[in-house]
Write a protein that holds these residues in place. Structure first.
Motif, mmCIF file in Angstrom:
data_model
loop_
_atom_site.group_PDB
_atom_site.id
_atom_site.type_symbol
_atom_site.label_atom_id
_atom_site.label_comp_id
_atom_site.label_asym_id
_atom_site.label_seq_id
_atom_site.Cartn_x
_atom_site.Cartn_y
_atom_site.Cartn_z
ATOM 1 N N PRO A 77 0.811 -1.214 0.000
ATOM 2 C CA PRO A 77 0.000 0.000 0.000
ATOM 3 C C PRO A 77 0.850 1.272 0.000
ATOM 4 O O PRO A 77 0.497 2.254 -0.657
ATOM 5 N N SER A 78 1.972 1.232 0.721
ATOM 6 C CA SER A 78 2.828 2.424 0.820
ATOM 7 C C SER A 78 3.458 2.815 -0.508
ATOM 8 O O SER A 78 3.983 3.925 -0.648
ATOM 9 N N ASP A 79 3.424 1.911 -1.494
ATOM 10 C CA ASP A 79 3.901 2.289 -2.832
ATOM 11 C C ASP A 79 2.942 3.252 -3.511
ATOM 12 O O ASP A 79 3.313 3.887 -4.511
ATOM 13 N N PHE A 80 1.713 3.340 -2.979
ATOM 14 C CA PHE A 80 0.686 4.153 -3.626
ATOM 15 C C PHE A 80 0.120 5.259 -2.746
ATOM 16 O O PHE A 80 -0.280 6.303 -3.242
ATOM 17 N N TYR A 81 0.027 5.007 -1.459
ATOM 18 C CA TYR A 81 -0.548 6.012 -0.567
ATOM 19 C C TYR A 81 0.007 5.851 0.843
ATOM 20 O O TYR A 81 0.453 4.775 1.233
ATOM 21 N N GLU A 82 -0.034 6.958 1.576
ATOM 22 C CA GLU A 82 0.403 6.942 2.972
ATOM 23 C C GLU A 82 -0.778 6.524 3.839
ATOM 24 O O GLU A 82 -1.846 7.119 3.785
ATOM 25 N N LEU A 83 -0.564 5.492 4.635
ATOM 26 C CA LEU A 83 -1.617 4.973 5.493
ATOM 27 C C LEU A 83 -1.359 5.404 6.926
ATOM 28 O O LEU A 83 -0.283 5.180 7.483
ATOM 29 N N LYS A 84 -2.360 6.035 7.514
ATOM 30 C CA LYS A 84 -2.209 6.559 8.878
ATOM 31 C C LYS A 84 -3.224 5.899 9.804
ATOM 32 O O LYS A 84 -4.418 5.867 9.497
ATOM 33 N N ARG A 85 -2.750 5.364 10.929
ATOM 34 C CA ARG A 85 -3.684 4.811 11.902
ATOM 35 C C ARG A 85 -4.264 5.943 12.734
ATOM 36 O O ARG A 85 -3.526 6.783 13.271
ATOM 37 N N LEU A 86 -5.580 5.969 12.835
ATOM 38 C CA LEU A 86 -6.253 7.029 13.579
ATOM 39 C C LEU A 86 -6.230 6.714 15.071
ATOM 40 O O LEU A 86 -6.489 5.587 15.485
ATOM 41 N N ASP A 87 -5.921 7.714 15.869
ATOM 42 C CA ASP A 87 -5.929 7.559 17.325
ATOM 43 C C ASP A 87 -6.432 8.862 17.944
ATOM 44 O O ASP A 87 -5.709 9.851 17.924
ATOM 45 N N PRO A 88 -7.653 8.877 18.462
ATOM 46 C CA PRO A 88 -8.581 7.748 18.564
ATOM 47 C C PRO A 88 -9.101 7.292 17.206
ATOM 48 O O PRO A 88 -9.124 8.059 16.246
ATOM 49 N N GLY A 89 -9.526 6.034 17.191
ATOM 50 C CA GLY A 89 -10.084 5.500 15.948
ATOM 51 C C GLY A 89 -11.360 6.210 15.566
ATOM 52 O O GLY A 89 -11.599 6.509 14.403
ATOM 53 N N TYR A 90 -12.180 6.522 16.581
ATOM 54 C CA TYR A 90 -13.418 7.251 16.359
ATOM 55 C C TYR A 90 -13.992 7.697 17.699
ATOM 56 O O TYR A 90 -13.511 7.287 18.769
ATOM 57 N N ARG A 91 -14.973 8.552 17.636
ATOM 58 C CA ARG A 91 -15.655 9.065 18.837
ATOM 59 C C ARG A 91 -17.119 8.649 18.785
ATOM 60 O O ARG A 91 -17.748 8.661 17.722
ATOM 61 N N VAL A 92 -17.635 8.256 19.935
ATOM 62 C CA VAL A 92 -19.056 7.921 20.061
ATOM 63 C C VAL A 92 -19.712 8.940 20.978
ATOM 64 O O VAL A 92 -19.268 9.141 22.117
ATOM 65 N N LEU A 214 -11.223 -2.990 16.839
ATOM 66 C CA LEU A 214 -10.522 -2.628 18.067
ATOM 67 C C LEU A 214 -9.082 -3.116 18.118
ATOM 68 O O LEU A 214 -8.237 -2.492 18.781
ATOM 69 N N ALA A 215 -8.773 -4.225 17.459
ATOM 70 C CA ALA A 215 -7.414 -4.767 17.504
ATOM 71 C C ALA A 215 -6.597 -4.363 16.277
ATOM 72 O O ALA A 215 -5.480 -3.852 16.410
ATOM 73 N N LEU A 216 -7.153 -4.569 15.075
ATOM 74 C CA LEU A 216 -6.414 -4.219 13.863
ATOM 75 C C LEU A 216 -6.426 -2.724 13.582
ATOM 76 O O LEU A 216 -5.534 -2.209 12.906
ATOM 77 N N GLY A 217 -7.442 -2.025 14.093
ATOM 78 C CA GLY A 217 -7.431 -0.573 14.052
ATOM 79 C C GLY A 217 -8.161 0.060 12.885
ATOM 80 O O GLY A 217 -8.494 -0.582 11.892
ATOM 81 N N THR A 218 -8.415 1.352 13.045
ATOM 82 C CA THR A 218 -9.045 2.175 12.021
ATOM 83 C C THR A 218 -7.971 3.039 11.373
ATOM 84 O O THR A 218 -7.250 3.758 12.056
ATOM 85 N N TRP A 219 -7.882 2.980 10.072
ATOM 86 C CA TRP A 219 -6.812 3.640 9.324
ATOM 87 C C TRP A 219 -7.406 4.632 8.318
ATOM 88 O O TRP A 219 -8.605 4.650 8.063
ATOM 89 N N TYR A 220 -6.524 5.440 7.765
ATOM 90 C CA TYR A 220 -6.961 6.391 6.733
ATOM 91 C C TYR A 220 -5.864 6.539 5.690
ATOM 92 O O TYR A 220 -4.708 6.822 6.039
ATOM 93 N N PRO A 221 -6.191 6.312 4.408
ATOM 94 C CA PRO A 221 -5.214 6.563 3.342
ATOM 95 C C PRO A 221 -5.198 8.061 3.015
ATOM 96 O O PRO A 221 -6.229 8.606 2.597
ATOM 97 N N MET A 222 -4.084 8.700 3.246
ATOM 98 C CA MET A 222 -4.003 10.143 3.008
ATOM 99 C C MET A 222 -4.379 10.442 1.557
ATOM 100 O O MET A 222 -3.884 9.822 0.627
#
Length: 498
Positions: A77-92, A214-222
């Motif tokens: 994936p990094s050959d095409f886009y920067e992947l960022k793990r969100l922290d916090p993953g989300y808000r409820v 919760l374990a593998l996480g929520t990510w975002y491709p820049m």
């Protein structure tokens, strides 16, 4: 090596692109016919006045599926886009001044659970251990099966593992076995809201989604989710795939159980093999003559669908304070909204909704000093859709958003676009105007889903969210890979390492 074949893929969504990439790499001549003016299917993007919006999927879960796909082509994936793990993953949001942020760190997550329900971290560990097992078995043993028949699953070891997958236990009862606090229950049940049934009617097998969350996480491709589409198009074109946009298929001609001619708005296309990644029901019922169809209209009408959505793409000329990238507004009754989607279909009386603000992570998503917002309200498929109803629910969501976040944004909106049932139908020929495909009920799992094979056509397969393994971006990627492998089996064309 067998003679090169011309394979035509209908639809440039994730499944269609994945199919095309794999087949082109294996030496076939591949053409993709795409109805719309850009590839990506529901993952198209829209840009206006410097605001950039992903029009569909906005959650990047199960990063291993993307890694495995790109690895097929010697890429990451990094050959095409920067992947960022969100922290916090989300808000409820549970109400005004009542919210929780879901941390990326597991230790912090356990502390959060204990703060809400003392001692619940031990239950969380057990719950996620089970979910991890389901994820491992599901991804390793189930999802890459074409599910042509039940015989694929008649394997002692697989049956033994299936007993631990909790296919006959409901998600609702499974969650409540470990947790009592309603906030934690809502948090753990939310991923199944889009699977097509209430938690009471969804198999506990799908707690694997909690592991993904919760374990593998929520990510975002820049740059947005459409960066994945661009990456796949880049791979496809590097292997010579001919991607034809603004080319809608209007009919598939079948002679002697062979579909070799495709009529389109841009003329006739000939093919040795066809893989339909467009809406399955539309292809089956509208592009084929009755003798060539897999199913009847009655069959399709009896299917249980996942939700549709009412969406608003919003651009503001000021920054919005106090929200995260992903925000879930659970300040109303979860069960009532689910009932009004699945049990008693109607426009919801007190809807839950979701707000995405990618400009919190990606400054390029909006002009400087501005914000882009994506409001999504899940609704039942097949409802009446008009501008007045859309505006009514825009006001409902906006009133609650402003009340809960304590700020006014209406007067700052400079870009606004709605998207709902009629648009899903117009853009994707979406069956019953759904957004997410078939519901993941037990009766619509694996070989109970609409089959990949065209029963009456020797050289045609289906792929995408209405067939195996199911809806969502990672399953669509997998569906495309399965379809490519099955096509090569039919054609007798597979490299030794394939």
């Amino acid at each position: 090596m067998a003679t090169q074949k011309h394979i035509v893929v209908i639809g440039a969504g994730f499944a269609g692109l994945a199919t095309a990439c794999v087949l082109a790499k294996e030496g076939h001549r591949v053409t993709i016919l795409e109805k719309n003016d850009q590839p990506g299917g529901r993952a198209r993007f829209w840009e206006k006045d410097g605001f950039k919006f992903d029009m569909g999927p906005s959650w990047y879960w199960m990063p291993d599926v993307f890694e495995n796909f790109f690895a097929l082509f010697g890429k990451k994936p990094s050959d095409f886009y920067e992947l960022k793990r969100l922290d916090p993953g989300y808000r409820v949001y549970y109400g005004k001044d009542d919210m929780l942020d879901v941390p990326a760190d597991m230790g912090e997550l356990e502390n959060l659970f204990d703060d809400i329900e003392p001692g619940s971290s031990a239950g969380l560990r057990k719950f996620l251990d089970q979910a991890a097992y389901k994820y491992k078995v599901g991804m390793g043993e189930y999802v890459f099966r074409p599910s042509h028949s039940i015989t694929e699953f008649i394997d002692f070891n697989l049956i033994k593992k299936s007993m631990s997958m909790q296919l006959l236990t409901s998600m609702s009862s499974h969650v409540r076995k470990y947790f009592k606090d309603p906030k934690l229950i809502k948090l753990l049940e939310f991923p199944v809201l889009f699977l097509g049934a209430t938690p009471k009617d969804t198999p506990a097998m799908y707690s694997m989604m909690n592991y993904a969350d919760l374990a593998l996480g929520t990510w975002y491709p820049m740059g947005g989710m459409n960066e994945i589409v661009k990456a796949m198009v880049s791979i496809a074109e590097s292997y010579g795939v001919d991607l034809r946009l603004n080319t809608e298929v209007t009919k598939i001609d079948v002679v002697n159980k062979q579909a070799n001619t495709i009529q389109t708005t841009q003329g006739i296309v000939n093919a040795d093999f066809i893989i339909a990644g467009a809406d399955y029901e539309y292809t089956d019922q509208h592009l084929l003559e009755k003798p060539d169809r897999n199913y009847t209209g009655k069959y399709w009408d009896s299917r249980t669908m996942s939700p549709s959505s009412l969406l608003f793409y919003i651009g503001t000329n000021k920054k919005i304070e106090g929200i995260q990238h992903h925000n879930l507004f659970f300040d109303e009754d979860f069960e009532l909204h689910a009932k009004e989607i699945y049990k008693d279909p109607q426009w919801p009386s007190k809807p839950l909704f979701y707000v995405c603000c990618t400009s919190k992570t990606d400054a390029g998503a909006a002009p400087e000093g501005s914000e882009n917002l994506f409001f999504l309200m899940p609704i039942a498929p097949g409802l009446e859709d008009d501008d007045a109803t859309r505006e009514k629910y825009f006001d409902v969501m906006m009133n609650r958003f402003e009340h809960i976040t304590g700020q006014s944004i209406r007067e700052s909106i400079i870009v606004k676009r709605s998207y709902a049932l009629k648009d899903f139908k117009a853009d994707y020929h979406s069956f019953k105007e759904n957004a997410y495909g078939l519901a993941n009920t037990l009766a619509q799992t694996a070989f109970f889903k609409p089959g990949m094979r065209a029963k009456h056509i020797k050289n045609m397969l289906y792929t995408g969210q209405l067939t195996v393994p199911g809806p969502g971006v990672p399953p669509a990627l997998i569906s495309g890979q399965i379809a490519a492998i099955e096509a090569m089996k039919v054609l007798g064309f597979m490299r030794p390492e394939a």
